[in-house]
Write an enzyme that holds these catalytic residues in place. Structure first.
Site, short mmCIF file in Angstrom:
data_model
loop_
_atom_site.label_atom_id
_atom_site.label_comp_id
_atom_site.label_asym_id
_atom_site.label_seq_id
_atom_site.Cartn_x
_atom_site.Cartn_y
_atom_site.Cartn_z
N ASP A 353 1.04 -1.57 0.28
CA ASP A 353 -0.14 0.16 0.59
C ASP A 353 0.53 1.37 0.09
O ASP A 353 0.39 2.26 -0.38
CB ASP A 353 -0.84 -0.36 1.17
N HIS A 473 -9.51 -1.85 -2.62
CA HIS A 473 -8.12 -1.61 -3.49
C HIS A 473 -8.80 -3.35 -4.69
O HIS A 473 -9.39 -3.93 -4.68
CB HIS A 473 -7.02 -2.44 -2.53
N ASP A 475 -7.09 -5.53 -5.96
CA ASP A 475 -6.09 -6.04 -5.55
C ASP A 475 -7.06 -7.29 -4.50
O ASP A 475 -6.36 -9.00 -4.52
CB ASP A 475 -4.63 -6.20 -4.86
N CYS A 647 -0.94 -7.48 -0.04
CA CYS A 647 -0.70 -6.44 0.79
C CYS A 647 0.20 -6.40 1.76
O CYS A 647 0.90 -5.37 1.86
CB CYS A 647 -1.97 -6.15 1.84
#
Length: 665
Positions: A353, A473, A475, A647
């Site tokens: 991030d 997000h 992802d 992440c």
């Protein structure tokens, strides 16, 4: 070709002029005409090319005796073919004649000195500078294009320097010159000419904060390189030594393309003539243009070079085990490993991030550049303090006001592998940005970050809908993995439908009492396959999640030129919390991709015949592609904190072999 200038003639005394070889100069034959003159004739030395331009309406046929009528508006153009050995060693003579044309009424002499003045850059993008006849004032994309490339000097080549190299007004390291692009000023001709004329290098005020120029003044020491153009100076008088034929400049970019900067920067070199009254007039200008190299992201299909992960407080054994698992994964993938210690992460484990790795490239040089997100939590200093260094650049964009939202974290930033969409090629892939649903309110990535990404041009962004997720997000529902075949990859999408279908199959096989989360210690949420299939709330939550993913699926198919056979559905369930979705069990698409080795969150699915049925299904889907699935326990270290392996890791990858300037945006 440089702009044309006019030379006025005189009947009373010879005119003297300097001409740059290969450029056209207009000769004014009408400003000083003897009384009674009706025609004129032009003759020149062998080193002077003379031609006349006329309107066929005024001159129906060429005069046999080369006596041109003065009333036909004929323009006389001259061009020097060669550099003069001495001052005034070339001549043009204009003779005026009366009505019968037999007797000359007057004569004007023009003495010429031919010199060479040329400003050149790497127009052909080969890494070397050649004198080029192409239009140096333009920059064209594509394999047949031309125009020089400029790097933003965003690394830090010397430990003595306090900041990024472009922030310094002088050199701290000779290595810094390698990050700059050369610009050569070539001069040739009698030294007396250059002693009486001034060479001025200058740029537009609009470019002043975007570029700087260093003059190489003959030595090999740092002090021999002076910054002569930049934010504080727009023009520079070039001092040419006697006999000096080549003067070298080094050009550095100060900023990347952005919303208010297209990336093009021009330089002009002007030859100024000074008369006895010290008044200056320009007699020749040569111009060149650079394009600042864009920041380029690398997709999962690019070779991994270095893996990053954070170690947290030693008391947290789950994180230590996670770091060990990632270490083993990097070792198997033959990748360098960097573990960010607590002193640098300040208990912030979300290294994906915080930053995104990319690179910049010119024909002569390439180096990685980390893009630092504006999230500014515990890891906020790590990219600048620990990654910025020799041949490792840094860039960031901060919102002017309002702070950053979760969507500004770079788990919400991805890039596809190269794709072709409706005949248009994207050889560097397309950037993917998570956003709010179109035409609705909600969270979006900060405008300053989106503007930066769009301005790079070479990876035209696609905005997806990610605001349906609590963290928000991209992802959390997609990933790309390498695969054999023409495209070279598959898109993995999280799929609640695929998960319920799998569970229904296992129920029909008689395994309805198999338990989700079976292998977890201290996990109170253990639930059977039958209970999950009968849970109306869970079903409703995942119908909503599936609709959101399906909307993105259609966008991805359209914008990346994909078909259904390019997509693999990975079983996954979500749950809603305050109307936003979170992963119900560890989110398997949120993986780390290291070549053919995949580090996948361990889903702790129902154990059937000694195997997790979720792991088994994912292996059945991905193993035929030659991929090795390694399931890693990230439940306590990341999942319960609303994140997964992707992440908590980051990967620097090998740049594309394709050269970005060969793209046609």
């Amino acid at each position: 070709m440089a702009q044309q200038r006019a030379i006025r003639l005189s009947l009373k005394k010879p005119t003297h002029a300097v001409c740059v070889v290969g450029t056209d100069t207009s000769v004014d034959v009408y400003g000083s005409v003897p009384p009674g003159a009706m025609t004129f004739k032009v003759a020149g030395s062998s080193t002077v090319e003379t031609y006349l331009e006329y309107d066929p309406k005024n001159v129906s046929e060429l005069p046999a005796d080369e006596h041109w009528p003065l009333d036909a508006e004929v323009d006389v153009i001259i061009s020097m073919r060669a550099v003069s050995q001495n001052v005034d060693d070339a001549k043009v003579q204009v003779t005026y004649y009366g009505r019968n044309g037999s007797q000359a009424l007057g004569q004007a002499l023009l003495y010429l000195t031919g010199i060479e003045v040329s400003l050149d850059v790497d127009m052909d993008r080969t890494g070397t500078i050649k004198k080029n006849k192409a239009d140096k004032k333009t920059w064209n994309w594509g394999p047949e294009g031309h125009g020089a490339v400029l790097l933003v000097n965003c690394d830090k080549d010397s430990s003595v320097s306090e900041g990024i190299d472009y922030s310094n007004s002088h050199l701290y390291s000779m290595a810094d010159l390698q990050d700059m692009s050369k610009m050569l000023l070539s001069t040739n001709g009698p030294d007396e000419v250059f002693e009486k004329h001034r060479l001025v290098l200058h740029m537009s005020v609009n470019d002043a904060d975007k570029v700087a120029v260093f003059h190489a003044q003959g030595g090999s020491h740092i002090s021999d390189f002076k910054r002569v153009l930049g934010p504080d100076k727009l023009s520079y008088t070039v001092h040419r030594a006697v006999g000096e034929k080549e003067i070298t400049f080094y050009v550095e970019g100060l900023t990347f393309p952005d919303a208010d900067f297209l990336g093009l920067i021009s330089f002009d070199l002007t030859l100024m003539d000074t008369d006895e009254m010290l008044l200056e007039t320009p007699i020749f200008t040569d111009s060149v243009v650079f394009r600042v190299a864009p920041w380029i992201m690398t997709p999962n299909t690019q070779t991994p070079l270095e893996v990053y992960v954070c170690s947290i407080d030693e008391k947290e054994t789950s994180q230590a085990k996670f770091v060990d698992a990632v270490t083993n994964l990097a070792l198997r993938a033959n990748c360098q490993l960097t573990i960010c210690p607590p002193v640098d992460n300040r208990n912030d484990r979300w290294i994906q991030d915080e930053m995104e790795f990319g690179y910049i490239e010119a024909p002569h040089k390439s180096f990685p550049v980390v893009f630092d997100s504006p999230r500014n939590r515990g890891l906020k200093d790590f990219p600048f303090k620990r990654l910025l260094g020799p041949d490792f650049g840094y860039v960031t964009r901060e919102p002017a006001y309002g702070g950053a939202s979760s969507l500004d974290s770079f788990g919400n930033l991805d890039v596809s592998p190269p794709v072709t969409v409706r005949g248009k090629e994207y050889p560097l892939g397309r950037i993917l940005i998570g956003s709010s649903f179109p035409k609705s309110g909600g969270r979006r990535m900060a405008k300053v970050v989106r503007n930066f990404l769009y301005a790079q041009k070479v990876q035209a962004p696609v905005e997806l809908y990610s605001d349906w997720l609590s963290v928000g997000h991209v992802d959390e529902f997609l990933s790309f993995v390498p695969a054999p075949g023409q495209k070279g990859f598959r898109l993995l999408l999280a799929s609640p439908n695929a998960c319920f279908k799998l569970f229904q199959e296992k129920k029909d096989e008689g395994y309805g009492t198999a338990i989700q989360f079976e292998g977890l210690k201290n996990e109170k949420k253990k639930i059977t396959i039958d209970e999950m299939l009968n849970d109306k709330s869970l079903r409703s939550d995942n119908q909503y999640a599936q609709k959101c993913i399906d909307w993105n699926r259609e966008v991805l198919k359209r914008e990346l030129g994909l078909s259904e056979r390019d997509i693999i559905d990975i079983p996954q369930l979500y749950k809603l919390s305050d109307s936003s979705a979170e992963a119900y069990f560890p989110d398997m698409v949120n993986m780390i991709v290291l070549g053919k080795i995949l580090g996948i969150p361990k889903p702790f699915g129902p154990i059937i015949n000694g195997r997790c049925c979720l792991e088994e299904r994912v292996q059945d889907l991905l193993s035929p592609l030659g991929l090795k699935c390694i399931f890693i326990d990230d439940y306590l270290s990341y999942h319960v904190l609303m994140g997964e392996i992707h992440c908590g890791t980051n990967v620097r990858r090998k740049p594309f072999s394709f050269k970005w300037w060969n793209i046609i945006p």
